[in-house]
Design an enzyme around this catalytic site. Structure first.
Site, PDB file in Angstrom:
ATOM      1  N   GLN A 195     119.680  51.387  76.100  1.00 52.85           N
ATOM      2  CA  GLN A 195     118.347  52.400  76.320  1.00 52.85           C
ATOM      3  C   GLN A 195     119.197  53.185  76.024  1.00 52.85           C
ATOM      4  O   GLN A 195     119.087  54.213  76.538  1.00 52.85           O
ATOM      5  CB  GLN A 195     118.075  51.820  78.305  1.00 52.85           C
ATOM      6  CG  GLN A 195     117.692  50.433  78.103  1.00 52.85           C
ATOM      7  CD  GLN A 195     116.874  49.822  77.469  1.00 52.85           C
ATOM      8  OE1 GLN A 195     115.514  50.157  77.759  1.00 52.85           O
ATOM      9  NE2 GLN A 195     117.294  48.984  76.708  1.00 52.85           N
ATOM     10  N   ALA A 236     108.400  49.764  84.597  1.00 51.30           N
ATOM     11  CA  ALA A 236     109.752  49.312  83.229  1.00 51.30           C
ATOM     12  C   ALA A 236     109.480  50.444  82.434  1.00 51.30           C
ATOM     13  O   ALA A 236     108.619  51.582  82.263  1.00 51.30           O
ATOM     14  CB  ALA A 236     109.382  48.075  82.449  1.00 51.30           C
ATOM     15  N   HIS A 237     110.359  49.977  81.073  1.00 56.37           N
ATOM     16  CA  HIS A 237     111.047  50.989  80.248  1.00 56.37           C
ATOM     17  C   HIS A 237     109.900  50.927  78.833  1.00 56.37           C
ATOM     18  O   HIS A 237     109.206  49.974  78.963  1.00 56.37           O
ATOM     19  CB  HIS A 237     111.740  50.322  79.952  1.00 56.37           C
ATOM     20  CG  HIS A 237     112.445  49.105  78.572  1.00 56.37           C
ATOM     21  ND1 HIS A 237     113.153  48.402  78.009  1.00 56.37           N
ATOM     22  CD2 HIS A 237     111.585  47.991  79.346  1.00 56.37           C
ATOM     23  CE1 HIS A 237     113.128  47.286  78.149  1.00 56.37           C
ATOM     24  NE2 HIS A 237     111.572  46.946  78.746  1.00 56.37           N
ATOM     25  N   ASN A 238     109.428  52.563  77.984  1.00 57.37           N
ATOM     26  CA  ASN A 238     108.557  52.069  77.669  1.00 57.37           C
ATOM     27  C   ASN A 238     107.043  51.588  77.717  1.00 57.37           C
ATOM     28  O   ASN A 238     105.676  51.955  77.225  1.00 57.37           O
ATOM     29  CB  ASN A 238     108.358  51.330  76.056  1.00 57.37           C
ATOM     30  CG  ASN A 238     109.560  51.344  75.782  1.00 57.37           C
ATOM     31  OD1 ASN A 238     111.061  50.319  75.730  1.00 57.37           O
ATOM     32  ND2 ASN A 238     109.802  51.635  75.145  1.00 57.37           N
TER      33      ASN A 238
END
Length: 348
Positions: A195, A236-238
């Site tokens: 990541q 969460a990511h993005n």
């Protein structure tokens, strides 16, 4: 601190009905306020308490009955009371510099009036704006950038290269920029996907305790300006969270979801990944959002549907045992009727 009602009305953009020279030294509730204190009425169902309160003055909306008391009339009494709490009780933070027991790495750029408490860790290459306060246990990884008037309470961690704007407050134990939950299947095992993105938090955001915002896999997890995030939230990511949102406790938002501006999510809402939620959406507590939601909707339920439909459906749930019993009886009667019809047909 002591202020006249005239001074308070000017500060709030309201007007005084009664004695402008009356002095106020503090704030209280309708039930408990006493002499020298001001209170407020925001909910009309408590209007009768205005007649019995012992407060020196009451903040009321236009047209409300003041029962002969001193009144500061404003459009939004709840907001006015919040502003007075700030005026009377929130003192400007004092700057203490880098205190003994704090660690500050190499090539750290530090603005004016910064406080770094003992036990805080500031890694190499970090940039701190003016009036930043880092409480004990705060950890800033290399390359972190903080704007002006940022307060990070005890045990907040901000991971490498993440960026935080101006006037941001983050409460105890929150983690900004930990690895997103990304793994590629490798036979019966999982291969970790690095990541390498960051988290960017814009101006005027406040984040509660023990919340986690994951860094992006490649680009940016973005929290736009003015959004307020409660305790125990997972983003969460993005993900992209729009401006002036309100995200309540225990919400979980899965990866790559885009949330519009002025979206409100009640407690324990779960949101699927890779979807879009439009502006001005309200999501009721404990709802599950599996797909895209257009702007200007109020939704509830699992899966989430328009709120009015969910209310109708949820009203049926307690009666399901009764309906099951009735349906069983109807099935029995239909079977008997079919048997009688078959018998009559055979006789002919």
């Amino acid at each position: 601190m002591e202020k006249s009602l005239k001074e308070l009305a000017e500060y709030l953009g309201g007007r005084v009905i009664g004695d402008e020279s009356a002095l106020v030294r503090g704030l209280g509730t309708l039930d408990d306020a006493g002499d020298g204190q001001i209170t407020f009425l925001a909910n009309p169902k408590y209007a009768q308490k205005v007649a019995t309160t012992n407060a020196a003055a009451v903040i009321l909306p236009p047209g409300a009955d003041g029962h002969g008391r001193n009144v500061v009339e404003v459009a939004n009494p709840y907001l006015a009371f919040a502003k007075l709490l700030t005026l009377f009780y929130v003192a400007p933070a004092k700057a203490y510099g880098v205190m003994d027991g704090a660690f500050v790495g190499k090539a750290v750029a530090m603005g004016d009036d910064v406080t770094v408490y003992p036990g805080a860790f500031v890694a190499d290459g970090v940039r701190l704006g003016n009036r930043v306060t880092l409480y004990p246990g705060v950890v800033l990884y290399p390359g972190v950038i903080l704007g002006d008037d940022v307060t990070l309470h005890a045990n907040v961690s901000v991971r490498e290269r993440c960026r935080i704007g101006n006037r941001v407050t983050i409460h105890n134990g929150t983690v900004v920029g930990c690895d997103g939950f990304g793994y590629a299947p490798d036979g019966k095992e999982w291969y970790k996907i690095p990541q390498i993105g960051i988290v960017m938090i814009e101006d005027d955001v406040e984040i509660g305790s023990n919340t986690v915002i994951d860094r992006a896999a490649l680009e940016v997890t973005l929290i736009r300006r003015g959004t307020k995030i409660d305790n125990l939230v997972q983003i969460a990511h993005n993900c992209v969270i729009g401006e002036n949102g309100m995200i309540c406790s225990q919400v979980g938002i899965s990866g790559s979801t885009k949330v519009g501006s002025h979206v409100t999510m009640g407690g324990q809402v779960g949101v699927a990944g890779h979807i879009q939620i439009g502006d001005n959406v309200m999501v009721g507590a404990k709802s599950g959002v599996p797909g895209n939601i257009p702007a200007n909707q109020i939704i509830s339920g699992i899966p989430a549907i328009p709120h009015r439909e969910w209310l109708k459906a949820s009203g049926i749930f307690p009666r399901l045992p009764e309906y099951r019993k009735t349906l069983g009886a109807l099935e029995k009667r239909v079977a008997e009727l079919e048997k009688m019809l078959a018998s009559n047909t055979n006789e002919k």
